[in-house]
Design an enzyme around this catalytic site. Structure first.
Site, PDB file in Angstrom:
ATOM      1  N   CYS A 287      -3.953  -0.091  -3.233  1.00 25.65           N
ATOM      2  CA  CYS A 287      -4.785   0.823  -4.029  1.00 25.65           C
ATOM      3  C   CYS A 287      -6.154   0.978  -3.379  1.00 25.65           C
ATOM      4  CB  CYS A 287      -4.900   0.346  -5.470  1.00 25.65           C
ATOM      5  SG  CYS A 287      -6.011  -1.025  -5.675  1.00 25.65           S
TER       6      CYS A 287
ATOM      7  N   SER B 215     -10.781  -8.406 -10.348  1.00 25.15           N
ATOM      8  CA  SER B 215     -10.680  -8.853 -11.741  1.00 25.15           C
ATOM      9  C   SER B 215     -11.849  -9.760 -12.140  1.00 25.15           C
ATOM     10  CB  SER B 215      -9.344  -9.573 -11.950  1.00 25.15           C
ATOM     11  OG  SER B 215      -9.099 -10.494 -10.907  1.00 25.15           O
TER      12      SER B 215
ATOM     13  N   THR C  23      -0.088  -3.662  -4.749  1.00 25.74           N
ATOM     14  CA  THR C  23      -1.335  -2.918  -4.495  1.00 25.74           C
ATOM     15  C   THR C  23      -2.470  -3.767  -3.944  1.00 25.74           C
ATOM     16  OG1 THR C  23      -1.937  -3.342  -6.784  1.00 25.74           O
ATOM     17  CG2 THR C  23      -0.937  -1.205  -6.309  1.00 25.74           C
TER      18      THR C  23
ATOM     19  N   SER D  69      -4.494 -12.149  -6.630  1.00 29.74           N
ATOM     20  CA  SER D  69      -4.000 -11.829  -5.296  1.00 29.74           C
ATOM     21  C   SER D  69      -5.090 -11.176  -4.441  1.00 29.74           C
ATOM     22  CB  SER D  69      -2.798 -10.900  -5.440  1.00 29.74           C
ATOM     23  OG  SER D  69      -2.457 -10.322  -4.233  1.00 29.74           O
TER      24      SER D  69
ATOM     25  N   HIS E 133      -6.009 -11.206 -13.730  1.00 28.30           N
ATOM     26  CA  HIS E 133      -6.050 -12.599 -13.285  1.00 28.30           C
ATOM     27  C   HIS E 133      -7.481 -13.128 -13.247  1.00 28.30           C
ATOM     28  CE1 HIS E 133      -1.822 -12.247 -11.370  1.00 28.30           C
ATOM     29  NE2 HIS E 133      -1.773 -12.628 -12.621  1.00 28.30           N
TER      30      HIS E 133
ATOM     31  N   GLU F  54       3.057  -7.856 -11.033  1.00 30.43           N
ATOM     32  CA  GLU F  54       3.140  -6.474 -10.548  1.00 30.43           C
ATOM     33  C   GLU F  54       4.400  -6.272  -9.709  1.00 30.43           C
ATOM     34  OE1 GLU F  54      -0.284  -4.802  -8.376  1.00 30.43           O
ATOM     35  OE2 GLU F  54       1.216  -3.715  -7.204  1.00 30.43           O
TER      36      GLU F  54
HETATM   37  S1  SF4 Z   1      -7.164  -0.451  -9.184  1.00 26.02           S
HETATM   38 FE1  SF4 Z   1      -7.251  -2.591  -9.835  1.00 26.02          FE
HETATM   39  S2  SF4 Z   1      -5.695  -2.782 -11.427  1.00 26.02           S
HETATM   40 FE2  SF4 Z   1      -5.273  -0.904 -10.289  1.00 26.02          FE
HETATM   41  S3  SF4 Z   1      -3.822  -1.516  -8.741  1.00 26.02           S
HETATM   42 FE3  SF4 Z   1      -5.846  -1.653  -7.812  1.00 26.02          FE
HETATM   43  S4  SF4 Z   1      -6.459  -3.788  -8.112  1.00 26.02           S
HETATM   44 FE4  SF4 Z   1      -4.722  -3.388  -9.510  1.00 26.02          FE
END
Ligand code: SF4
Length: 418
Positions: A299, A391, A261, A329, A102, A192
């Site tokens: 994540c 991103s 995530t 997000s 994004h 996602e």
């Molecule tokens: S590491 Fe980056 S691409 Fe992977 S889930 Fe987390 S935010 Fe998304």
């Protein structure tokens, strides 16, 4: 299909399905660095994340960059794979199923390099994909039905789905297999989350429900505790927020919680706690372990950026700029964390800093960009906090820094050293 022909078709597919890049990372490294990297990023790292600049009149502008910011491992990998694909298949049509990440700058650049996007006139949908094409799957992954259609097309697939997203899928599939409804804290229309809930659909009779925030989670809690209104619930959680055939009287008895995530981790944890407690209150302790499960699937990159921002906004700042796509997000959640703590603006890049009086930005929980007047103090010293979503390329942070120095009246070349 016989098992022999099924095995040979699987073998044929594996030859045109790339999940670990194309082995050309070194070849594309220079191009990726020149398009997305900034020397300012290195300067921040070398200086312990603080750079100060002095003006001719002695006033200073000090930038404090969050300890963790910008491209995450999943985005870096996804962008690398896109460039590797361009390098490896220069004569084929390359099609992205949607935004690769994004960030408008990255998507526009890929389009400039010749990549097509599903929905373009010549590729309106999956049925227009042929065996001559190469299809790029984004870091968010794609829903199972779309993956199957792309597999059937015979095209080469370069899958950049992030490993952290695959981890969420694994948990949701486990819930579905074990007869639990997957309750996903996320945005129902986010790529996602659409892909994640589709994994529950791999199991007959499995269901999913998406809650956006704590307010929606409270409606679920109320329903579990017998305080909900069926019609209102079904209306509020109509698909795509729930799986087809979802019935709150049947499918809220056993729940597994997961999350997109990039959500606000404190909210995800609070939602899981509230749902777990509601099930315990309703059904007692006895079979709670089989009735409720929860995995924090935020994540580590998202968590690290949120932790770093929490640390940053504990320091005295005059203004905070949160840089990233408006539909990102994780960037939106960073802006949310700073709300009410420090004057914070979610911007996409330097073009948002219109002049010393006006800034274009997206307020939290709003869809549209607005203009605010009187955002920048031009007299005296200024302390600016900076962060960027997962991103956002480095180059945007460098460009924002330079634009702000220009608006504050610093003379070029900009030399840190206060
Ligand atoms: S590491 Fe980056 S691409 Fe992977 S889930 Fe987390 S935010 Fe998304």
């Amino acid at each position: 299909m016989s098992s022999a022909s099924s095995a040979s078709s699987d073998a044929a597919f594996s030859e045109r399905y790339f999940r670990k890049g194309l082995g050309l990372r070194q070849e594309v490294r220079g191009q990726v660095a020149s398009e997305y990297r900034s020397d300012w990023a290195q300067a921040f790292r070398d200086s312990g994340h603080t750079l100060g600049f002095q003006r001719a009149d002695g006033a200073s502008t000090t930038f404090q960059l969050a300890r963790e910011w910008g491209f995450c491992y999943g985005v870096e990998r996804s962008v690398d794979y896109a460039y590797e694909t361009l390098h490896r298949f220069p004569d084929r049509r390359i099609v992205l199923t949607g935004e690769i990440i994004h960030n408008p700058r990255v998507n526009n650049r890929l389009r400039d390099l010749g990549i097509r996007f599903l929905g373009d006139e010549d590729v309106p949908d999956e049925s227009a994909i042929t065996a001559e094409d190469v299809v790029l799957l984004p870091a968010f992954g794609v829903a199972t039905a779309q993956f199957d259609a792309l597999k059937q097309s015979g095209a080469i697939l370069v899958d950049t789905t992030c490993g952290s997203v695959l981890n969420v899928w694994k948990n949701v599939e486990r819930y579905a297999r074990d007869g639990l409804t997957s309750l996903v804290h996320g945005k129902a229309n986010h790529e996602e989350t659409r892909a994640t809930v589709s994994r529950a659909g791999l199991y007959p009779d499995a269901h999913s429900l998406v809650v956006l925030d704590m307010d929606e989670a409270r409606l679920v809690v109320d329903y579990i505790l017998g305080r909900g209104d069926r019609a209102a619930f079904l209306e509020r959680f109509a698909p795509p927020k729930s799986s087809p055939g979802f019935d709150p009287d049947l499918h809220l008895e056993r729940i597994g919680v997961a999350n997109q995530t990039t959500m606000l981790s404190s909210e995800s944890l609070a939602i899981a706690r509230a749902v777990g407690e509601a099930l315990q209150q309703r059904y007692g302790d006895a079979d709670q372990p089989s009735r409720f499960r929860s995995f924090d699937t935020i994540c580590s990159a998202t968590q690290d950026r949120q932790d770093a921002l929490a640390e940053l906004i504990r320091q005295p700042l005059d203004v905070l700029l949160v840089i990233g796509g408006y539909n990102s997000s994780n960037t939106g959640h960073l802006a949310e964390m700073a709300d009410g703590v420090v004057p914070a603006y979610h911007i996409t890049g330097p073009e948002c800093l219109v002049d010393a009086a006006r800034i274009l930005h997206k307020p939290i929980h709003q869809k549209d960009e607005v203009q605010t007047v009187g955002w920048l103090k031009t007299d005296g010293d200024l302390r600016v906090g900076l962060t960027a979503g997962a991103s956002t390329p480095d180059v945007m942070v460098g460009a924002v820094l330079e634009r702000l120095l220009e608006l504050r009246g610093h003379a070029e070349p900009y030399q840190p050293g206060v």
